[in-house]
Design a protein around this motif. Sequence first.
Motif, PDB file in Angstrom:
ATOM      1  N   LEU A 181       0.824  -1.197   0.000  1.00 38.31           N
ATOM      2  CA  LEU A 181       0.000   0.000   0.000  1.00 38.31           C
ATOM      3  C   LEU A 181       0.865   1.256   0.000  1.00 38.31           C
ATOM      4  CD1 LEU A 181      -2.741  -1.040   2.576  1.00 38.31           C
ATOM      5  CD2 LEU A 181      -2.939  -0.955   0.088  1.00 38.31           C
ATOM      6  N   GLY A 182       0.298   2.335  -0.536  1.00 37.32           N
ATOM      7  CA  GLY A 182       0.993   3.610  -0.520  1.00 37.32           C
ATOM      8  C   GLY A 182       1.655   3.925  -1.849  1.00 37.32           C
ATOM      9  N   ARG A 183       2.222   5.122  -1.917  1.00 32.29           N
ATOM     10  CA  ARG A 183       2.761   5.611  -3.188  1.00 32.29           C
ATOM     11  C   ARG A 183       4.014   4.862  -3.615  1.00 32.29           C
ATOM     12  NH1 ARG A 183       1.779  12.188  -3.462  1.00 32.29           N
ATOM     13  NH2 ARG A 183      -0.517  12.070  -3.308  1.00 32.29           N
ATOM     14  N   ALA A 184       4.848   4.451  -2.673  1.00 34.47           N
ATOM     15  CA  ALA A 184       6.069   3.745  -3.059  1.00 34.47           C
ATOM     16  C   ALA A 184       5.734   2.408  -3.708  1.00 34.47           C
ATOM     17  CB  ALA A 184       6.962   3.546  -1.834  1.00 34.47           C
ATOM     18  N   GLY A 185       4.816   1.661  -3.110  1.00 35.26           N
ATOM     19  CA  GLY A 185       4.417   0.382  -3.688  1.00 35.26           C
ATOM     20  C   GLY A 185       3.762   0.557  -5.042  1.00 35.26           C
ATOM     21  N   ALA A 186       2.913   1.595  -5.184  1.00 31.89           N
ATOM     22  CA  ALA A 186       2.257   1.843  -6.465  1.00 31.89           C
ATOM     23  C   ALA A 186       3.266   2.245  -7.525  1.00 31.89           C
ATOM     24  CB  ALA A 186       1.195   2.928  -6.291  1.00 31.89           C
ATOM     25  N   ALA A 187       4.246   3.072  -7.144  1.00 25.72           N
ATOM     26  CA  ALA A 187       5.259   3.507  -8.104  1.00 25.72           C
ATOM     27  C   ALA A 187       6.068   2.327  -8.626  1.00 25.72           C
ATOM     28  CB  ALA A 187       6.179   4.544  -7.455  1.00 25.72           C
ATOM     29  N   THR A 188       6.421   1.412  -7.734  1.00 26.87           N
ATOM     30  CA  THR A 188       7.170   0.220  -8.150  1.00 26.87           C
ATOM     31  C   THR A 188       6.348  -0.626  -9.116  1.00 26.87           C
ATOM     32  OG1 THR A 188       8.383   0.185  -6.058  1.00 26.87           O
ATOM     33  CG2 THR A 188       8.298  -1.872  -7.312  1.00 26.87           C
ATOM     34  N   ALA A 189       5.048  -0.787  -8.812  1.00 32.04           N
ATOM     35  CA  ALA A 189       4.182  -1.579  -9.688  1.00 32.04           C
ATOM     36  C   ALA A 189       4.055  -0.943 -11.063  1.00 32.04           C
ATOM     37  CB  ALA A 189       2.809  -1.745  -9.044  1.00 32.04           C
ATOM     38  N   VAL A 190       3.899   0.379 -11.101  1.00 29.35           N
ATOM     39  CA  VAL A 190       3.754   1.077 -12.384  1.00 29.35           C
ATOM     40  C   VAL A 190       5.048   0.990 -13.199  1.00 29.35           C
ATOM     41  CG1 VAL A 190       3.511   3.371 -13.430  1.00 29.35           C
ATOM     42  CG2 VAL A 190       1.893   2.603 -11.696  1.00 29.35           C
ATOM     43  N   GLU A 191       6.188   1.133 -12.553  1.00 31.51           N
ATOM     44  CA  GLU A 191       7.460   1.008 -13.267  1.00 31.51           C
ATOM     45  C   GLU A 191       7.595  -0.374 -13.910  1.00 31.51           C
ATOM     46  OE1 GLU A 191      10.492   1.903 -10.473  1.00 31.51           O
ATOM     47  OE2 GLU A 191       9.953   4.028 -10.318  1.00 31.51           O
ATOM     48  N   HIS A 192       7.222  -1.412 -13.166  1.00 35.45           N
ATOM     49  CA  HIS A 192       7.296  -2.772 -13.706  1.00 35.45           C
ATOM     50  C   HIS A 192       6.319  -2.928 -14.869  1.00 35.45           C
ATOM     51  CE1 HIS A 192       8.005  -7.164 -13.480  1.00 35.45           C
ATOM     52  NE2 HIS A 192       6.743  -7.223 -13.909  1.00 35.45           N
ATOM     53  N   LEU A 193       5.115  -2.427 -14.695  1.00 40.37           N
ATOM     54  CA  LEU A 193       4.088  -2.551 -15.724  1.00 40.37           C
ATOM     55  C   LEU A 193       4.541  -1.883 -17.021  1.00 40.37           C
ATOM     56  CD1 LEU A 193       0.330  -1.775 -15.068  1.00 40.37           C
ATOM     57  CD2 LEU A 193       1.457  -0.966 -17.122  1.00 40.37           C
ATOM     58  N   LEU A 194       5.016  -0.646 -16.918  1.00 43.96           N
ATOM     59  CA  LEU A 194       5.408   0.094 -18.118  1.00 43.96           C
ATOM     60  C   LEU A 194       6.635  -0.523 -18.787  1.00 43.96           C
ATOM     61  CD1 LEU A 194       4.840   3.769 -16.903  1.00 43.96           C
ATOM     62  CD2 LEU A 194       3.316   2.337 -18.285  1.00 43.96           C
ATOM     63  N   ALA A 195       7.522  -1.121 -17.982  1.00 42.88           N
ATOM     64  CA  ALA A 195       8.733  -1.714 -18.543  1.00 42.88           C
ATOM     65  C   ALA A 195       8.466  -3.047 -19.228  1.00 42.88           C
ATOM     66  CB  ALA A 195       9.777  -1.895 -17.444  1.00 42.88           C
ATOM     67  N   HIS A 196       7.415  -3.747 -18.820  1.00 45.28           N
ATOM     68  CA  HIS A 196       7.203  -5.111 -19.305  1.00 45.28           C
ATOM     69  C   HIS A 196       5.939  -5.283 -20.157  1.00 45.28           C
ATOM     70  CE1 HIS A 196       9.978  -5.743 -15.907  1.00 45.28           C
ATOM     71  NE2 HIS A 196      10.415  -6.768 -16.613  1.00 45.28           N
ATOM     72  N   ARG A 197       5.183  -4.232 -20.355  1.00 47.31           N
ATOM     73  CA  ARG A 197       3.973  -4.432 -21.166  1.00 47.31           C
ATOM     74  C   ARG A 197       4.340  -4.624 -22.635  1.00 47.31           C
ATOM     75  NH1 ARG A 197       0.656   1.240 -21.860  1.00 47.31           N
ATOM     76  NH2 ARG A 197       2.400   2.621 -22.333  1.00 47.31           N
ATOM     77  N   ARG A 198       3.465  -5.316 -23.338  1.00 49.26           N
ATOM     78  CA  ARG A 198       3.697  -5.605 -24.746  1.00 49.26           C
ATOM     79  C   ARG A 198       3.197  -4.443 -25.603  1.00 49.26           C
ATOM     80  NH1 ARG A 198       1.273 -11.801 -25.053  1.00 49.26           N
ATOM     81  NH2 ARG A 198       2.221 -12.550 -23.112  1.00 49.26           N
ATOM     82  N   PRO A 199       3.623  -4.404 -26.851  1.00 52.94           N
ATOM     83  CA  PRO A 199       3.014  -3.441 -27.779  1.00 52.94           C
ATOM     84  C   PRO A 199       1.523  -3.749 -27.921  1.00 52.94           C
ATOM     85  CG  PRO A 199       5.042  -4.366 -28.691  1.00 52.94           C
ATOM     86  CD  PRO A 199       4.712  -5.174 -27.478  1.00 52.94           C
ATOM     87  N   GLY A 200       0.725  -2.724 -28.043  1.00 50.51           N
ATOM     88  CA  GLY A 200      -0.716  -2.927 -28.173  1.00 50.51           C
ATOM     89  C   GLY A 200      -1.476  -2.302 -27.031  1.00 50.51           C
ATOM     90  N   ARG A 201      -2.643  -2.839 -26.758  1.00 46.40           N
ATOM     91  CA  ARG A 201      -3.568  -2.263 -25.780  1.00 46.40           C
ATOM     92  C   ARG A 201      -3.451  -3.034 -24.457  1.00 46.40           C
ATOM     93  NH1 ARG A 201      -7.865   0.534 -28.392  1.00 46.40           N
ATOM     94  NH2 ARG A 201      -9.443  -0.355 -27.019  1.00 46.40           N
ATOM     95  N   THR A 202      -3.121  -2.307 -23.402  1.00 45.93           N
ATOM     96  CA  THR A 202      -2.909  -2.912 -22.087  1.00 45.93           C
ATOM     97  C   THR A 202      -4.033  -2.516 -21.141  1.00 45.93           C
ATOM     98  OG1 THR A 202      -0.504  -2.873 -22.352  1.00 45.93           O
ATOM     99  CG2 THR A 202      -1.360  -3.034 -20.098  1.00 45.93           C
TER     100      THR A 202
END
Length: 348
Positions: free
Chosen positions: A224-245
């Motif tokens: 919970l909190g901004r640090a945990g959310a920031a880590t999740a978003v960084e991982h998501l943006l780094a590993h998402r595929r081309p296309g619609r996520t």
Amino acid sequence: MAAFTSKDVARLAGVSQSTVSYVMTGKRQISERTRQRVLAAMEQLTYEPHAGARALAGRRTQVVGLVVPFDSMSEMTGLLPFIETIASSARASDYEVLLVTADEGSAGLRRLAGRALCDAIIMMDIQEQDERVQVAAALPIPVVLVGMPDDPAGLYCVDLDFDAAARIAVDELVDTGHDEAFVIGYPAAVTDRRLNFAGRFLRSVRRHAEMRGLPLTVLEPVELGRAGAATAVEHLLAHRRPGRTGVVVPYNASIRPLLHALGARAVVPGRDLSLIGISTDHQADESEPPYTNISEEPRDVSRRAMKTLFWLLDPGPGVGHPPVDLVAPRLTRRGTVMPAPTSAMRSS
């Protein structure tokens, strides 16, 4: 004067000892003829279960015990609709609510029932394998669970249909042409304790995504909190595929920090990716931006739990309640899910 017991009452009335208990507590429906025999035997023996008891044959405490989690203040926003609705339902029936924290465990349940502090109990914060459930099932008063353990031990369960919520989220993303989905999972405090709703949702979202051919990544635990959310978003943006996520956030306390983390990176839900949160409608409406949500329906769940509880206290003839009562979730679109691409866009 001899101190008579419930066994003496049962012997005089010609019934089992458990029937005497059911007459006193209302936990099971007993025929009026049998009930009058038990009451007559109790009166003849001048029997009371203990000095403080008021729950004899209509003499009740008019109190409902509510076992709630108070582990973290971050969860209070999601918990308050349950407490408010249970309290208002109780008052409408001339009952009061006695709060007991879940960290008291089985001892708290025994204290409530053993000291005749309440007529019935609502239990929240249910684990998949919850040691309190067997204790609750053996209490001489009705107990209703808000949640579904692996083994309810005959207790009545009321909750949101988290299986259906997961299916709705997957269907919305598939039907709007998404190429993959991320689930921003639960914090360790939820997964480590194996709270029932988390397992039900995650099992269903994995199963349904596979069935519909939607590649799925579950990030867990996400603190919970901004640090945990920031880590999740960084991982998501780094590993998402081309296309619609598409992104699904099943834990309501994680949604706003995640929106903040996306905004800090200039990622706009509904334009750059899609986001579906599981939360109350009020939380979704008041957020910035307002987000597409699948409602937790806490007030409907609470009202139905109280309806079941009052039926157990005073069962009406010919009226029954399902042992498992699941409230159907609703999807409300608020613009954070990208619309399906047009046929022209698909063919280009």
